[in-house]
Design a protein around this motif. Structure first.
Motif, short mmCIF file in Angstrom:
data_model
loop_
_atom_site.label_atom_id
_atom_site.label_comp_id
_atom_site.label_asym_id
_atom_site.label_seq_id
_atom_site.Cartn_x
_atom_site.Cartn_y
_atom_site.Cartn_z
N GLU A 197 24.85 62.16 66.42
CA GLU A 197 25.69 62.98 67.29
C GLU A 197 25.94 64.34 66.68
OE1 GLU A 197 26.20 59.85 66.55
OE2 GLU A 197 26.41 58.75 68.44
N ARG B 269 22.74 66.48 66.78
CA ARG B 269 22.50 67.03 68.12
C ARG B 269 23.50 68.15 68.43
NH1 ARG B 269 20.76 61.83 68.42
NH2 ARG B 269 22.80 60.91 68.80
N GLN B 270 24.73 68.01 67.99
CA GLN B 270 25.75 69.04 68.23
C GLN B 270 25.38 70.34 67.52
OE1 GLN B 270 29.66 68.03 66.84
NE2 GLN B 270 30.54 69.96 67.49
N LEU C 146 22.36 72.12 69.11
CA LEU C 146 22.56 72.69 70.44
C LEU C 146 22.51 74.21 70.42
CD1 LEU C 146 23.21 72.01 73.42
CD2 LEU C 146 25.63 72.14 72.80
#
Length: 184
Positions: free
Chosen positions: A105, A108-109, A112
């Motif tokens: 997570e 991916r953050q 971004l």
């Protein structure tokens, strides 16, 4: 936000595995990127390998490193996407004693901002097995730099407080494992 506590830097023994059906050691820019970054940070590149994207070949190498008393961290690049030949998560998950739930997570953050919504297609993951931190990131030099600079650099630095992964890894004869600080 993490900060550097008054601790001593402890270099870790890190192995790098590239998963690719097409790369060679000469063209493996992702593995080269991870190896260079970890050495620049003061850690030891204890081993490096390249393997085809085959579940059982991946497991064989990672299992050997997990069992090796010298290896403390395994960094893997490649095979985390959604194509038929992307098998890294399926290969690694059964080998883990505990999953680092937030790693994918968080990756991916932080991705971004660099690659937009395409970050959703990363199956990056991490976990602990036999005192070894195993991290799987996508197979591009950019993804390797993002994972290292935004997550791993601090989490593999024994001075980072209030907590980092160093105390949870296999101790080496010359190393001590200090517990995490308490939050005030």
């Amino acid at each position: 936000m993490a900060h550097l506590a008054q601790r001593t830097f402890i270099p870790l023994n890190i192995a790098v595995l590239t998963i690719s059906d097409t790369r060679t050691f000469d063209t493996d820019t992702s593995g080269q990127t991870l190896a260079g970054l970890l050495q620049t940070a003061g850690h030891v590149l204890i081993d490096r390998a390249l393997v085809k994207d085959d579940i059982y070949q991946i497991r064989a190498i990672v299992s050997r490193w997990i069992a090796d008393p010298q290896v403390q961290v395994v960094l893997m690049t490649g095979g985390t996407g959604f194509t038929v030949r992307d098998n890294t998560p399926q290969a690694v998950l059964p080998l883990l004693d505990k999953q680092v739930e937030g790693f994918g997570e968080l990756f991916r953050q932080v991705s971004l901002a660099e690659i937009g919504m395409s970050s959703l297609q990363s199956r990056a993951l991490a976990g602990m097995s036999n005192g070894v931190l195993v991290c799987c990131v996508p197979g591009s030099p950019g993804a390797c730099r993002t994972a290292w600079n935004m997550i791993l650099l601090e989490q593999l630095d024994s001075r980072t407080g209030p907590c980092n992964f160093a105390p949870h890894l296999k101790p080496q004869p010359q190393q001590g494992n200090e517990a995490c600080e308490t939050r005030s």
